[in-house]
Design a protein around this motif. Structure first.
Motif, PDB file in Angstrom:
ATOM      1  N   THR A 114       0.858  -1.189   0.000  1.00 22.50           N
ATOM      2  CA  THR A 114       0.000   0.000   0.000  1.00 22.50           C
ATOM      3  C   THR A 114       0.892   1.236   0.000  1.00 22.50           C
ATOM      4  O   THR A 114       1.723   1.401   0.908  1.00 22.50           O
ATOM      5  CB  THR A 114      -0.909   0.017   1.251  1.00 22.50           C
ATOM      6  OG1 THR A 114      -1.644  -1.201   1.291  1.00 22.50           O
ATOM      7  CG2 THR A 114      -1.870   1.187   1.213  1.00 22.50           C
ATOM      8  N   ALA A 173      -3.412   5.885   2.691  1.00 25.34           N
ATOM      9  CA  ALA A 173      -4.775   6.433   2.823  1.00 25.34           C
ATOM     10  C   ALA A 173      -5.676   5.391   3.482  1.00 25.34           C
ATOM     11  O   ALA A 173      -6.593   4.853   2.870  1.00 25.34           O
ATOM     12  CB  ALA A 173      -5.312   6.855   1.458  1.00 25.34           C
ATOM     13  N   GLN A 174      -5.381   5.098   4.726  1.00 20.94           N
ATOM     14  CA  GLN A 174      -6.192   4.190   5.540  1.00 20.94           C
ATOM     15  C   GLN A 174      -5.707   4.306   6.975  1.00 20.94           C
ATOM     16  O   GLN A 174      -4.578   4.721   7.222  1.00 20.94           O
ATOM     17  CB  GLN A 174      -6.061   2.725   5.096  1.00 20.94           C
ATOM     18  CG  GLN A 174      -4.714   2.099   5.437  1.00 20.94           C
ATOM     19  CD  GLN A 174      -4.611   0.648   5.050  1.00 20.94           C
ATOM     20  OE1 GLN A 174      -4.626   0.315   3.878  1.00 20.94           O
ATOM     21  NE2 GLN A 174      -4.489  -0.226   6.031  1.00 20.94           N
ATOM     22  N   ASP A 178      -9.211   8.734   5.729  1.00 19.64           N
ATOM     23  CA  ASP A 178     -10.244   8.167   4.862  1.00 19.64           C
ATOM     24  C   ASP A 178      -9.584   7.536   3.637  1.00 19.64           C
ATOM     25  O   ASP A 178      -8.733   8.165   2.991  1.00 19.64           O
ATOM     26  CB  ASP A 178     -11.191   9.288   4.429  1.00 19.64           C
ATOM     27  CG  ASP A 178     -12.385   8.805   3.647  1.00 19.64           C
ATOM     28  OD1 ASP A 178     -12.289   7.786   2.933  1.00 19.64           O
ATOM     29  OD2 ASP A 178     -13.433   9.462   3.745  1.00 19.64           O
ATOM     30  N   PRO A 179      -9.945   6.304   3.284  1.00 22.00           N
ATOM     31  CA  PRO A 179      -9.351   5.673   2.097  1.00 22.00           C
ATOM     32  C   PRO A 179      -9.573   6.462   0.804  1.00 22.00           C
ATOM     33  O   PRO A 179      -8.831   6.282  -0.152  1.00 22.00           O
ATOM     34  CB  PRO A 179     -10.050   4.313   2.032  1.00 22.00           C
ATOM     35  CG  PRO A 179     -10.469   4.044   3.437  1.00 22.00           C
ATOM     36  CD  PRO A 179     -10.802   5.394   4.028  1.00 22.00           C
ATOM     37  N   ALA A 180     -10.563   7.355   0.788  1.00 19.47           N
ATOM     38  CA  ALA A 180     -10.819   8.165  -0.409  1.00 19.47           C
ATOM     39  C   ALA A 180      -9.982   9.444  -0.443  1.00 19.47           C
ATOM     40  O   ALA A 180     -10.123  10.252  -1.366  1.00 19.47           O
ATOM     41  CB  ALA A 180     -12.310   8.524  -0.478  1.00 19.47           C
ATOM     42  N   THR A 181      -9.091   9.624   0.522  1.00 16.94           N
ATOM     43  CA  THR A 181      -8.244  10.820   0.546  1.00 16.94           C
ATOM     44  C   THR A 181      -7.335  10.819  -0.684  1.00 16.94           C
ATOM     45  O   THR A 181      -6.658   9.833  -0.952  1.00 16.94           O
ATOM     46  CB  THR A 181      -7.379  10.845   1.823  1.00 16.94           C
ATOM     47  OG1 THR A 181      -8.242  10.774   2.957  1.00 16.94           O
ATOM     48  CG2 THR A 181      -6.540  12.105   1.894  1.00 16.94           C
ATOM     49  N   PRO A 182      -7.337  11.921  -1.435  1.00 15.55           N
ATOM     50  CA  PRO A 182      -6.496  11.965  -2.641  1.00 15.55           C
ATOM     51  C   PRO A 182      -5.011  11.838  -2.320  1.00 15.55           C
ATOM     52  O   PRO A 182      -4.528  12.375  -1.322  1.00 15.55           O
ATOM     53  CB  PRO A 182      -6.792  13.347  -3.231  1.00 15.55           C
ATOM     54  CG  PRO A 182      -8.059  13.799  -2.590  1.00 15.55           C
ATOM     55  CD  PRO A 182      -8.138  13.134  -1.263  1.00 15.55           C
ATOM     56  N   THR A 218      -2.147  14.408  -0.451  1.00 19.06           N
ATOM     57  CA  THR A 218      -2.751  15.280   0.558  1.00 19.06           C
ATOM     58  C   THR A 218      -1.754  15.526   1.682  1.00 19.06           C
ATOM     59  O   THR A 218      -1.044  14.624   2.111  1.00 19.06           O
ATOM     60  CB  THR A 218      -4.036  14.644   1.129  1.00 19.06           C
ATOM     61  OG1 THR A 218      -4.991  14.547   0.080  1.00 19.06           O
ATOM     62  CG2 THR A 218      -4.618  15.465   2.268  1.00 19.06           C
ATOM     63  N   THR A 248       0.693   7.811   0.788  1.00 19.50           N
ATOM     64  CA  THR A 248       0.212   8.913  -0.053  1.00 19.50           C
ATOM     65  C   THR A 248      -0.142  10.174   0.729  1.00 19.50           C
ATOM     66  O   THR A 248      -0.422  11.201   0.134  1.00 19.50           O
ATOM     67  CB  THR A 248      -1.029   8.472  -0.845  1.00 19.50           C
ATOM     68  OG1 THR A 248      -2.053   8.068   0.074  1.00 19.50           O
ATOM     69  CG2 THR A 248      -0.708   7.333  -1.796  1.00 19.50           C
TER      70      THR A 248
END
Length: 142
Positions: free
Chosen positions: A31, A88-89, A114-118, A121, A34
């Motif tokens: 993973t 991002a988790q 949040d896993p949806a974080t771009p 960031t 990010t």
């Protein structure tokens, strides 16, 4: 003559040029890291001799993946600042601890990632130790 002990490689963020606390890359195998979390300690707190930041990463609620201690006195030695990288988790907890005053100081920050974080960031954690406490408060009886 003894050979010098090799020093671990010190990483820097390509985006911010901050130093990465050792060990804070590739936390979850497979993973990518990010999210950059930057640690910003208030200038008024940089002279605390005993203060530290305790940083924890929890990949899952059951799995504390990594824990590091950064002495506050180390922060002004690196003008660029310090950061950590996480995927991002999970969750990151930053605790500001100063055992020197009486009573000791403890302040905490939770970051739910949040896993949806771009990707890319940047999160800033401003650490500003609370001022001295004059007396203990009784929370049960007003």
């Amino acid at each position: 003559m003894t050979a010098p002990t090799p020093q671990p490689e010190q990483f820097r963020s390509a985006g911010s040029n901050r130093y990465v606390i050792p060990g804070w890359t590739n936390l979850v195998p497979g993973t990518p890291d990010t999210i950059e979390i930057q640690l910003d300690v208030a200038a008024s707190d940089l002279n605390r001799a005993q203060a530290s930041l305790l940083i924890e990463y929890w990949a899952t609620p059951e799995d504390m993946t990594l824990q590091s201690l950064l002495p506050v006195r180390a922060i002004p030695t690196v003008p660029e600042g310090w950061c950590v990288f996480v995927p991002a988790q999970g969750r990151v907890m930053v605790r500001a601890i100063d055992p020197q005053p009486n009573p000791p100081v403890l302040a905490s920050h939770w970051i739910n990632v949040d896993p949806a974080t771009p990707a890319g960031t940047t999160v800033h954690v401003k650490v500003d130790f609370p001022g001295p406490v004059n007396q203990a408060r009784n929370l049960l009886n007003p």
